[in-house]
Design an enzyme around this catalytic site. Structure first.
Site, short mmCIF file in Angstrom:
data_model
loop_
_atom_site.label_atom_id
_atom_site.label_comp_id
_atom_site.label_asym_id
_atom_site.label_seq_id
_atom_site.Cartn_x
_atom_site.Cartn_y
_atom_site.Cartn_z
N ASP A 31 10.35 -5.13 5.94
CA ASP A 31 9.32 -5.99 5.35
C ASP A 31 9.26 -7.28 6.16
OD1 ASP A 31 7.87 -5.78 2.32
OD2 ASP A 31 7.78 -7.74 3.33
N PHE A 155 0.06 8.50 -5.17
CA PHE A 155 -0.57 8.54 -6.49
C PHE A 155 0.34 8.03 -7.60
CE2 PHE A 155 -2.51 11.79 -3.83
CZ PHE A 155 -3.85 11.48 -3.95
N ASN A 211 -8.89 7.79 -7.90
CA ASN A 211 -8.83 6.53 -8.65
C ASN A 211 -10.19 6.18 -9.27
OD1 ASN A 211 -6.17 6.12 -8.32
ND2 ASN A 211 -6.31 4.30 -7.05
N PHE A 252 -6.51 9.00 -20.15
CA PHE A 252 -7.46 7.97 -19.71
C PHE A 252 -8.68 7.85 -20.63
CE2 PHE A 252 -4.67 8.34 -16.23
CZ PHE A 252 -4.64 7.07 -15.65
N LEU A 253 -8.49 8.23 -21.89
CA LEU A 253 -9.57 8.03 -22.87
C LEU A 253 -9.14 7.03 -23.93
CD1 LEU A 253 -11.14 11.58 -23.47
CD2 LEU A 253 -12.04 9.68 -22.13
N CYS A 263 -4.63 -1.41 -8.21
CA CYS A 263 -5.29 -0.26 -7.57
C CYS A 263 -6.72 -0.03 -8.03
CB CYS A 263 -4.45 0.99 -7.78
SG CYS A 263 -2.93 0.92 -6.83
N LYS A 266 -9.55 -2.73 -7.10
CA LYS A 266 -9.85 -2.87 -5.67
C LYS A 266 -10.33 -1.55 -5.06
CE LYS A 266 -5.38 -1.95 -3.43
NZ LYS A 266 -5.70 -0.73 -2.72
N LYS A 323 -0.32 -3.71 -17.50
CA LYS A 323 0.00 -2.58 -18.37
C LYS A 323 1.50 -2.65 -18.68
CE LYS A 323 0.88 1.02 -14.94
NZ LYS A 323 0.58 2.36 -14.52
P1 NAD Z 1 2.73 -4.56 -2.50
O1 NAD Z 1 1.89 -5.75 -2.29
O2 NAD Z 1 3.58 -4.45 -3.71
O3 NAD Z 1 3.70 -4.37 -1.25
C1 NAD Z 1 3.29 -4.45 0.08
C2 NAD Z 1 4.48 -4.90 0.91
O4 NAD Z 1 4.14 -4.80 2.28
C3 NAD Z 1 4.87 -6.35 0.66
O5 NAD Z 1 6.25 -6.42 0.39
C4 NAD Z 1 4.52 -7.06 1.97
O6 NAD Z 1 5.38 -8.13 2.26
C5 NAD Z 1 4.71 -5.93 2.96
N1 NAD Z 1 4.00 -6.12 4.24
C6 NAD Z 1 2.74 -6.58 4.46
N2 NAD Z 1 2.45 -6.56 5.76
C7 NAD Z 1 3.55 -6.07 6.39
C8 NAD Z 1 3.86 -5.80 7.76
N3 NAD Z 1 2.99 -6.02 8.74
N4 NAD Z 1 5.08 -5.32 8.06
C9 NAD Z 1 6.01 -5.09 7.07
N5 NAD Z 1 5.76 -5.31 5.78
C10 NAD Z 1 4.54 -5.80 5.43
O7 NAD Z 1 1.75 -3.32 -2.40
P2 NAD Z 1 1.87 -1.93 -3.18
O8 NAD Z 1 1.46 -2.08 -4.58
O9 NAD Z 1 3.19 -1.32 -2.85
O10 NAD Z 1 0.71 -1.11 -2.44
C11 NAD Z 1 0.84 -0.69 -1.12
C12 NAD Z 1 -0.30 0.25 -0.82
O11 NAD Z 1 -0.18 1.43 -1.64
C13 NAD Z 1 -1.69 -0.31 -1.11
O12 NAD Z 1 -2.60 0.17 -0.18
C14 NAD Z 1 -2.00 0.26 -2.48
O13 NAD Z 1 -3.37 0.38 -2.70
C15 NAD Z 1 -1.35 1.61 -2.41
N6 NAD Z 1 -0.95 2.15 -3.71
C16 NAD Z 1 -0.39 1.33 -4.63
C17 NAD Z 1 0.02 1.86 -5.85
C18 NAD Z 1 0.62 0.97 -6.90
O14 NAD Z 1 0.71 1.41 -8.04
N7 NAD Z 1 1.03 -0.23 -6.59
C19 NAD Z 1 -0.14 3.22 -6.12
C20 NAD Z 1 -0.69 4.03 -5.14
C21 NAD Z 1 -1.10 3.48 -3.93
#
Ligand code: NAD
Length: 471
Positions: A31, A155, A211, A252-253, A263, A266, A323
Site C-alpha cells: 500500500d 463481488f 451492481n 435486496f427487496l 460501491c 459510484k 450498513k
Molecule cells: P479502499 O479505498 O478501501 O482501499 C484501496 C486501497 O488502495 C487503499 O488502502 C489505498 O491506500 C490503496 N492504494 C491506492 N493507490 C495505490 C497505489 N498506487 N499503490 C498501492 N496502494 C494504493 O477500496 P476498496 O473498498 O477496497 O475497493 C477497491 C476496489 O474494489 C474498488 O474499485 C471498488 O469499487 C472495488 N470493490 C469494492 C468492494 C467493497 O465492498 N469495498 C466490493 C467489490 C469491489
C-alpha cells in the site's frame, strides 16, 4: 503454493490477500499509505471486517502474509499481481477516477523484471484492462519482460467480506489471454466456486451490470414503498409476498433509506456515464439514482410532518455506517440526514457500535458543525430528551433494545424507522408515533406540539388502528 502480490490494502485488497494466504499461498500486500502498513505490521487493522483480524494474525504468524510499502519487495518473484486500489467517482458526470489504477500500473511497470499475471480486482470501466496493458507496456523498465492482464472483478460485501471471498457465488475471469485466465482459475479451485471465463470487456461489464441490477432492485422496492405508503399497503409484507416467487427472490427487496457505501452509488453513476459517453440514454439507471437520492430526503419530510419546524429540536440518530457490520462511511445516508437536520437548527445525538470514529471524520468532511452533534455511548443515551429518534443503520443491537425504556427517556415519542426493523403495531402500543418506510398503516401526518402530548398520541394510535381495520 503460489507467490502473490496484492496492491492496495483496503476492504478488497486486505481480504483478498489474507484469504489467499490462508489458502496456503505466499502473499505480500503493498500500500502507498505508510501508516496503514505500519499498523498492519503491528497487527492493527485499518478497517473493521468481521473475522479478518484473527485471519490476518494467523497468516502473519505462519509467515505467509507480509505488508510493505515497497513495490520492489511486493513484486519480488510474484507470479500473480492483484490490483485492488480504489476507483471512486472522479468526474462531475459520474465517471470513475482511474488515477489510482493507472498509478499502480506505472509502479508495477517500473519494477517488473519477470513474467507475471496482472489481475485487476478494482471495479473499472469497460476497456480499462487494455488501458492498463498500454500503460505497463509503455513504462516497462525492462521492455523484454512480458505480462498478461486478467480482469477478476470482486463481488464481496463489506460486513461479510471474508465469508464472501471464501464462498463466492462465482468467480469471473476475463482476458484476451485465455491461458492466463485459466492460470488464475487454478488459484481459486480450492474454493469450489463456479468459474466464468470470458473476454476482458465482458468481465468488466459483469461487475457493473451486477451492481446496477442490485441497486435497481433497491430503488424498485423503494418506489413501491412510496406507493404503498400512500395507498395503505405495507411494503414489508409486499416484499415477503413477492420474494417467494423464485423468479424474483427475496434479496435486496428491503425498503428503506436506499443504498449507500463505496460501491453501488459510484458504480451506477459510472455505468450511466459509460452509456452516456457511448451516445446512449440509460433512462433506467438515471431513475435508479434519482429514487435513491430522494429516499433519504423522506426522513426530513417525515420528521417535519410530525414535529413541524426542527429548530431547537434534538434528533437522536441510531447508526452511522452505511450498513451494519462495517465502519465504512462512504456515501452513508446518515451523513446527509445529519447535515440536513442540523442545517434546520436541530441538535443531533448519535450512536454507532463501530463507526463512531469514521463517522465523525465523515461528518467533518461533509462540513457538519460538530458542535451540533453529540456522540453517545449507547442507544439509551441517544434517546435522552430527544424529540425524535431516527433509525438509520439496522445493527443487530438496535433490534433488541428495550423500546419502553427508550421511549421513557425521550421528550417526544417520535420514532422514524428508516430500515423497517420495528413493528408498527408494537411501537404504537408502546406509545411511539411510529413511521416506517412504505408501511401504509401510518396515519395521515400529524403535527405534534412540544410538551405533554399524550392525548394527541392516543388519537394517532386510534387512527392507526382504524386504518388497520379498514385494510
Ligand atoms: P479502499 O479505498 O478501501 O482501499 C484501496 C486501497 O488502495 C487503499 O488502502 C489505498 O491506500 C490503496 N492504494 C491506492 N493507490 C495505490 C497505489 N498506487 N499503490 C498501492 N496502494 C494504493 O477500496 P476498496 O473498498 O477496497 O475497493 C477497491 C476496489 O474494489 C474498488 O474499485 C471498488 O469499487 C472495488 N470493490 C469494492 C468492494 C467493497 O465492498 N469495498 C466490493 C467489490 C469491489
Amino acid at each position: 503454493m503460489s507467490t502473490i502480490c496484492v496492491i492496495g490494502t483496503g476492504y478488497v485488497g486486505l481480504v483478498t490477500g489474507t484469504c489467499l494466504a490462508d489458502m496456503g499461498n505466499h502473499v505480500t500486500c503493498v500500500d502507498i499509505v505508510p501508516e496503514k502498513i505500519e499498523y498492519l505490521k503491528r497487527g492493527i487493522l485499518p478497517i473493521y471486517e468481521p473475522g479478518l483480524e484473527e485471519l490476518v494474525e494467523r497468516n502473519v504468524e505462519a509467515g505467509r502474509l507480509h505488508f510493505t510499502t515497497s513495490y520492489d519487495e511486493g513484486l519480488d518473484n510474484s507470479e500473480y499481481i492483484f490490483v485492488a486500489v480504489n476507483t471512486p467517482t472522479g468526474t462531475s458526470q459520474g465517471g470513475a477516477d482511474m488515477s489510482y489504477v493507472e498509478k499502480a500500473a506505472r509502479s508495477i511497470a517500473e519494477k517488473l523484471d519477470h513474467y507475471a499475471i496482472i489481475i485487476n480486482k478494482s471495479t473499472v470501466p469497460v476497456g480499462s484492462g487494455d488501458v492498463v496493458s498500454r500503460i505497463i507496456h509503455s513504462s516497462l523498465k525492462r521492455p523484454d519482460v512480458s505480462f498478461s492482464v486478467v480482469s477478476n472483478p470482486e463481488f464481496l460485501r463489506e460486513g461479510s467480506a471474508v465469508l464472501d471471498f471464501q464462498h463466492p457465488d462465482r468467480v469471473v475471469l476475463g482476458s484476451a489471454d485465455k491461458e492466463a485466465a485459466q492460470q488464475v482459475a487454478l488459484l481459486y479451485l480450492p474454493l469450489r466456486a463456479n468459474i466464468v471465463i470470458t473476454d476482458l470487456y465482458t468481465a468488466e461489464m459483469i461487475k457493473y451490470a451486477s451492481n446496477a441490477f442490485l441497486a435497481t432492485k433497491i430503488s424498485f422496492i423503494n418506489e413501491i414503498a412510496q406507493i404503498c405508503e400512500r395507498l395503505g399497503a405495507d411494503v414489508k409484507e409486499v416484499a415477503v409476498g413477492m420474494g417467494y416467487d423464485k423468479r424474483i427472490g427475496r434479496a435486496f427487496l428491503d425498503a428503506g433509506l436506499g443504498y449507500g457505501g463505496s460501491c453501488f452509488p459510484k458504480d451506477v453513476r459510472a455505468l450511466a456515464h459509460m452509456a452516456d459517453e457511448a451516445g446512449l440514454h440509460p433512462q433506467l439507471l438515471h431513475a435508479v439514482m434519482e429514487i435513491n437520492h430522494d429516499q433519504r430526503r423522506l426522513i426530513i419530510s417525515k420528521l417535519t410532518a410530525i414535529l413541524g419546524s426542527l429548530r431547537g429540536c434534538t434528533i437522536g440518530v441510531l447508526g452511522l455506517a452505511f450498513k451494519p457490520n462495517t465502519d465504512d462511511m462512504r456515501e452513508a445516508p446518515s451523513v446527509d440526514i445529519i447535515r440536513w437536520v442540523t442545517s434546520q437548527g436541530a441538535k443531533v445525538r448519535v450512536y454507532d457500535p463501530i463507526a463512531a470514529e469514521t463517522g465523525r471524520a465523515a461528518l467533518e468532511r461533509a462540513e457538519v458543525r460538530l458542535d451540533d452533534v453529540h456522540f453517545c455511548k449507547g442507544a439509551y443515551e441517544v434517546a435522552e430528551s430527544a424529540d425524535a429518534l431516527v433509525l438509520v443503520t439496522e445493527w443487530n443491537e438496535f433490534k433488541s433494545l428495550n423500546m419502553a425504556q427508550l421511549r421513557a427517556a425521550m421528550r417526544r415519542p417520535v420514532l422514524i424507522d428508516g430500515r423497517n426493523i420495528y413493528e408498527a403495531a408494537e411501537m404504537n402500543q408502546l406509545g411511539f408515533i411510529y413511521r416506517g418506510m412504505g408501511r401504509g398503516t401510518s396515519p395521515a401526518p400529524t403535527v405534534l406540539p412540544a410538551g405533554d402530548t399524550s392525548s394527541k398520541i392516543e388519537d394517532v394510535q386510534q387512527s392507526t388502528l382504524d386504518l388497520k381495520v379498514a385494510k
